[in-house]
Design an enzyme around this catalytic site. Structure first.
Site, PDB file in Angstrom:
ATOM      1  N   CYS A   2      20.102   7.231  17.866  1.00 55.14           N
ATOM      2  CA  CYS A   2      20.122   7.298  19.322  1.00 55.14           C
ATOM      3  C   CYS A   2      18.831   7.962  19.777  1.00 55.14           C
ATOM      4  O   CYS A   2      18.092   8.517  18.979  1.00 55.14           O
ATOM      5  CB  CYS A   2      21.315   8.107  19.805  1.00 55.14           C
ATOM      6  SG  CYS A   2      22.905   7.484  19.206  1.00 55.14           S
ATOM      7  N   ARG A  27      15.738   2.750  19.818  1.00 52.42           N
ATOM      8  CA  ARG A  27      16.586   3.557  18.940  1.00 52.42           C
ATOM      9  C   ARG A  27      18.074   3.341  19.209  1.00 52.42           C
ATOM     10  O   ARG A  27      18.918   3.797  18.438  1.00 52.42           O
ATOM     11  CB  ARG A  27      16.272   5.044  19.129  1.00 52.42           C
ATOM     12  CG  ARG A  27      14.874   5.428  18.711  1.00 52.42           C
ATOM     13  CD  ARG A  27      14.654   6.915  18.925  1.00 52.42           C
ATOM     14  NE  ARG A  27      15.482   7.710  18.042  1.00 52.42           N
ATOM     15  CZ  ARG A  27      15.108   8.162  16.855  1.00 52.42           C
ATOM     16  NH1 ARG A  27      13.915   7.879  16.402  1.00 52.42           N
ATOM     17  NH2 ARG A  27      15.922   8.905  16.132  1.00 52.42           N
ATOM     18  N   TRP A  74      23.353   4.366  20.421  1.00 56.34           N
ATOM     19  CA  TRP A  74      23.777   3.327  19.480  1.00 56.34           C
ATOM     20  C   TRP A  74      25.063   3.843  18.861  1.00 56.34           C
ATOM     21  O   TRP A  74      25.072   4.846  18.156  1.00 56.34           O
ATOM     22  CB  TRP A  74      22.710   3.091  18.419  1.00 56.34           C
ATOM     23  CG  TRP A  74      22.966   1.913  17.543  1.00 56.34           C
ATOM     24  CD1 TRP A  74      22.708   0.604  17.815  1.00 56.34           C
ATOM     25  CD2 TRP A  74      23.507   1.934  16.215  1.00 56.34           C
ATOM     26  NE1 TRP A  74      23.052  -0.192  16.748  1.00 56.34           N
ATOM     27  CE2 TRP A  74      23.555   0.599  15.756  1.00 56.34           C
ATOM     28  CE3 TRP A  74      23.969   2.936  15.368  1.00 56.34           C
ATOM     29  CZ2 TRP A  74      24.030   0.262  14.499  1.00 56.34           C
ATOM     30  CZ3 TRP A  74      24.448   2.593  14.118  1.00 56.34           C
ATOM     31  CH2 TRP A  74      24.471   1.257  13.699  1.00 56.34           C
ATOM     32  N   ASN A 100      22.115  13.174  18.805  1.00 55.89           N
ATOM     33  CA  ASN A 100      21.809  12.100  17.869  1.00 55.89           C
ATOM     34  C   ASN A 100      22.308  12.545  16.510  1.00 55.89           C
ATOM     35  O   ASN A 100      21.962  13.627  16.041  1.00 55.89           O
ATOM     36  CB  ASN A 100      20.297  11.830  17.824  1.00 55.89           C
ATOM     37  CG  ASN A 100      19.935  10.713  16.860  1.00 55.89           C
ATOM     38  OD1 ASN A 100      20.799   9.962  16.425  1.00 55.89           O
ATOM     39  ND2 ASN A 100      18.661  10.607  16.537  1.00 55.89           N
ATOM     40  N   GLY A 101      23.143  11.713  15.864  1.00 52.85           N
ATOM     41  CA  GLY A 101      23.651  12.061  14.549  1.00 52.85           C
ATOM     42  C   GLY A 101      25.162  11.923  14.485  1.00 52.85           C
ATOM     43  O   GLY A 101      25.781  11.226  15.287  1.00 52.85           O
ATOM     44  N   GLU A 482      13.205 -10.972   2.150  1.00 48.45           N
ATOM     45  CA  GLU A 482      12.722 -10.401   3.403  1.00 48.45           C
ATOM     46  C   GLU A 482      12.710 -11.435   4.519  1.00 48.45           C
ATOM     47  O   GLU A 482      13.101 -11.149   5.654  1.00 48.45           O
ATOM     48  CB  GLU A 482      11.328  -9.792   3.215  1.00 48.45           C
ATOM     49  CG  GLU A 482      10.658  -9.310   4.485  1.00 48.45           C
ATOM     50  CD  GLU A 482      11.451  -8.245   5.233  1.00 48.45           C
ATOM     51  OE1 GLU A 482      11.130  -8.013   6.417  1.00 48.45           O
ATOM     52  OE2 GLU A 482      12.379  -7.638   4.659  1.00 48.45           O
ATOM     53  N   LYS A 486      14.889 -11.147   7.964  1.00 47.85           N
ATOM     54  CA  LYS A 486      14.242 -11.186   9.280  1.00 47.85           C
ATOM     55  C   LYS A 486      14.889 -12.245  10.165  1.00 47.85           C
ATOM     56  O   LYS A 486      15.139 -12.010  11.348  1.00 47.85           O
ATOM     57  CB  LYS A 486      12.751 -11.482   9.095  1.00 47.85           C
ATOM     58  CG  LYS A 486      11.821 -10.877  10.109  1.00 47.85           C
ATOM     59  CD  LYS A 486      11.937  -9.366  10.226  1.00 47.85           C
ATOM     60  CE  LYS A 486      11.847  -8.653   8.897  1.00 47.85           C
ATOM     61  NZ  LYS A 486      12.273  -7.259   8.959  1.00 47.85           N
ATOM     62  N   GLU A 489      18.361 -11.043  11.260  1.00 45.96           N
ATOM     63  CA  GLU A 489      18.304  -9.921  12.186  1.00 45.96           C
ATOM     64  C   GLU A 489      18.123 -10.361  13.631  1.00 45.96           C
ATOM     65  O   GLU A 489      18.772  -9.810  14.533  1.00 45.96           O
ATOM     66  CB  GLU A 489      17.135  -8.988  11.821  1.00 45.96           C
ATOM     67  CG  GLU A 489      17.386  -8.076  10.649  1.00 45.96           C
ATOM     68  CD  GLU A 489      16.204  -7.190  10.345  1.00 45.96           C
ATOM     69  OE1 GLU A 489      16.418  -6.008  10.042  1.00 45.96           O
ATOM     70  OE2 GLU A 489      15.051  -7.665  10.423  1.00 45.96           O
ATOM     71  N   HIS A 505      23.797 -22.164 -10.672  1.00 46.36           N
ATOM     72  CA  HIS A 505      24.921 -21.256 -10.928  1.00 46.36           C
ATOM     73  C   HIS A 505      25.785 -21.109  -9.677  1.00 46.36           C
ATOM     74  O   HIS A 505      26.253 -20.007  -9.367  1.00 46.36           O
ATOM     75  CB  HIS A 505      24.398 -19.903 -11.417  1.00 46.36           C
ATOM     76  CG  HIS A 505      23.688 -19.990 -12.721  1.00 46.36           C
ATOM     77  ND1 HIS A 505      24.345 -19.965 -13.935  1.00 46.36           N
ATOM     78  CD2 HIS A 505      22.367 -20.148 -13.011  1.00 46.36           C
ATOM     79  CE1 HIS A 505      23.457 -20.081 -14.910  1.00 46.36           C
ATOM     80  NE2 HIS A 505      22.255 -20.200 -14.374  1.00 46.36           N
ATOM     81  N   LYS A 604      16.533   0.815  15.424  1.00 47.06           N
ATOM     82  CA  LYS A 604      15.290   0.886  14.659  1.00 47.06           C
ATOM     83  C   LYS A 604      15.390   1.821  13.458  1.00 47.06           C
ATOM     84  O   LYS A 604      14.985   1.484  12.367  1.00 47.06           O
ATOM     85  CB  LYS A 604      14.159   1.356  15.584  1.00 47.06           C
ATOM     86  CG  LYS A 604      12.792   1.415  14.917  1.00 47.06           C
ATOM     87  CD  LYS A 604      12.332   0.046  14.493  1.00 47.06           C
ATOM     88  CE  LYS A 604      10.960   0.071  13.858  1.00 47.06           C
ATOM     89  NZ  LYS A 604      10.610  -1.252  13.297  1.00 47.06           N
TER      90      LYS A 604
END
Length: 609
Positions: A2, A27, A74, A100-101, A482, A486, A489, A505, A604
């Site tokens: 946050c 954030r 968030w 925040n936390g 990656e 991306k 996301e 497989h 983020k």
């Protein structure tokens, strides 16, 4: 994950808080709020959704005052809603907190406070803090906060106000980032430097277990026990323009185009002027200690973990030391074998990733030498590691990482060469060849970016599908992971990446007519086998986009369309082949009408476990 901002001074705090929150919205952005001292006392405005919703409320009924705190959220405890938004207050509405936390023991604290008559209105852990401080208050907000944090366990950065002391603002840091901005007749708090950069460039970076008392005229730093601390001020020399879009439609696109500069800056003075040696003078680890390393652990999360997969290949190839890569959230739970001769490399863009920090601390507890690769000077990872290789990517605002990831690759290349030089596993001519190729990468990225429009139509076609696959071998597989992340996301297309040799497989069962497959074929030693795998998916109806190396025509014959990257050493190809994958993700997200910079449900920096 946050965002916190706070102000005490003489100006209109509402405007400063809103501007700071806009800089921190990356954030967290499921709700936002502010608390401001006004002529009517402590007043709070909160709104679910983006900061624009809060801004609309404040336009209707402004909060006029020169002291305040703000927050962009968030969600971790409680769904996104107005009532769960910060700032939180107590029943008297005299105390206000932004946080925040995570408070791990909030349920026990809540039960104790409820038994005393406190009534809670939200589903959050944060509301407990405001009630706890109110319960402990005896006329000194600083002492009340100190008593409260002694009862709290978990990770927290706090901004605290009380109506009873309108000329004081308290900030606390415990395992969650917080900085203090120093002005003239005004002072600030923020989760990150961009929040206050418009107003001051002089900051104190709080360490874990520290707090600050802010007034208009000064700042006092102290431990949570109240012991005063003297610390040198940090002067931020970033250009504020680097935190803006610079004419691009989105931060992500700007940051994709920032990569040539980020490559050059990260290499910087770390390459000798004769181009034949890497000089990592910032490292304290001795040559003897390097020669004694018997294993390397690379620990990271998400995109940084994918950079670590490339790092594993680079270090093993260059320095001939066995390397393990681990997801940080799993690392310490598997009882890893760590000795004094283990080099643990932790990778984090923000330097505040909770799981990575926990892994770092476990490695240090076991006696390993810990090296950090991070983009944030002064971050927790940077301060706690034994050594640090800073990536000079500059601020990265978009949630989906681009230039931070590729700068981490550059850092791994530099480290791989440094280790090889020290141990003697590569000849001088081999090292010189790699350095020459490394220095060519920025211009080669610019060549790729000049062809960005060629990918737009491909991405728009991809955006029509709900499922997509990436395949590759060796380093191409690491890049495929990656690229797939991306795309997921920011476009919300279901995507999977597979080592191409694993297709038989089970994976081939998912290939059907028209399914898009992105095949990376940049590892020339494996190209023949990759082409064979491409033919397997083509035979089952896949539509294949090949990422090929200039001059290699074998792959071109086997795919439906191709994007060509400049020729480089196989080991360096990830720094080029990922660029078109970033662009494809960006254009696909755009085609689907998504918010590119702020994908749903993501933030983020993940600063809680």
């Amino acid at each position: 994950m946050c965002g916190i901002v706070g102000y005490i001074g003489k100006r209109n705090s509402q405007e400063i808080l809103l501007e700071g929150l806009k800089k921190l919205e990356y954030r967290g952005y499921d709700s936002a709020g502010v608390a401001v001292y006004t002529a009517n006392g402590l007043e709070i405005k909160k709104a679910k959704g983006r900061i624009a919703n809060l801004e609309s409320k404040l336009e209707e009924t402004p909060l006029n005052g020169s002291v305040g705190i703000g927050h962009t959220r968030w969600a971790t405890h409680g769904k996104p809603s107005d009532v769960n938004s910060h700032p939180h207050t107590d029943n008297s509405l005299k105390f206000s907190v932004v946080h925040n936390g995570i408070i791990e023991n909030y349920i026990a604290l809540k039960e104790e406070l409820t038994a005393k008559g406190h009534q809670f209105v939200s589903e959050t852990d944060t509301e407990v803090i405001s009630h706890l401080i109110a319960d402990l208050y005896e006329g000194d907000i600083l002492k009340a906060v100190q008593k409260a944090v002694k009862q709290m366990t978990g990770a927290f950065a706090l901004g605290v106000l009380t109506e009873y002391e309108p000329d004081r603002l308290v900030a606390v840091r415990q395992a969650s980032p917080l900085i203090i901005g120093i002005g003239e007749g005004e002072n600030f708090i923020g989760s990150d430097i961009p929040a206050i950069l418009e107003y001051t460039r002089n900051v104190f970076i709080l360490n874990d277990g520290e707090m600050a008392l802010l007034t208009r005229d000064g700042v006092e730093l102290m431990t949570l026990e109240g012991n005063f601390i003297s610390r040198e001020m940090f002067h931020v020399d970033w250009d504020i323009v680097t935190a803006e879009k610079a004419g691009f439609d989105h931060f992500m696109l700007k940051e994709i185009y920032d990569q040539p500069k980020a490559y050059r800056d990260t290499m910087g003075s770390r390459i000798a002027t004769d181009g034949r040696k890497v000089t990592l003078n910032e490292l304290s680890i001795t040559a003897e200690a390097i020669r004694n390393i018997n294993r390397v652990h690379i620990v990271a999360c998400g995109t940084a973990y994918h950079a670590g997969m490339v790092g594993k290949y680079v270090i093993e190839k260059m320095a001939r030391i066995p390397v393990e890569t681990d997801v940080a959230s799993e690392y310490r739970y598997r009882s890893p074998i760590i000795t004094k001769d283990t080099l643990v490399i932790v990778v984090s863009q923000s330097g505040e990733t909770a799981d990575t920090l926990a892994a770092l601390r476990e490695a240090k507890r076991c006696g390993a030498h810990v090296m950090a690769i991070t983009n944030v000077v002064g971050s927790s990872v940077a301060r706690e590691a034994d050594d640090i290789i800073t990536t000079w990517a500059g601020p990265e605002i978009a949630v989906a990482s681009t230039k931070a990831y590729t700068s981490q690759l550059i850092a791994f290349y530099l480290l791989g060469i440094h280790l090889a030089q020290t141990i003697g596993t590569q000849t001088e001519s081999e090292i010189a060849e790699m350095i020459t190729a490394l220095k060519q990468l920025p211009e080669q990225v610019e060549e790729i970016l000049a062809q960005a429009e060629d990918l737009k139509a491909v991405a728009e076609e991809m955006a029509k599908h709900d499922n997509l696959f990436f395949i590759g071998r060796g380093l191409d597989y690491a890049v495929a992971l990656e690229g797939s992340l991306k795309l997921k996301e920011i476009s919300y297309i279901h995507s999977e990446a597979y080592a191409a040799g694993e297709l038989k497989h089970g994976t081939l069962a998912l290939i059907e007519d028209g399914v898009p497959v992105i095949a990376l074929g940049t590892q020339l030693e494996l190209l023949e086998k990759t082409v064979s795998n491409i033919k397997e998916v083509k035979a089952r109806g896949a539509n294949v986009l090949g990422i090929a190396v200039e001059g290699e025509h074998e792959l071109l014959k086997s795919v439906d369309s191709t994007f060509v990257i400049p020729k480089t050493l196989d080991v360096l190809s990830p720094a080029l082949s990922v660029i078109p994958l970033q662009l494809l993700s960006y254009y696909a997200s755009l085609a689907r009408g998504n918010d590119v910079d702020k994908p749903r449900n993501l933030a983020k920096s993940v600063t809680v476990e």
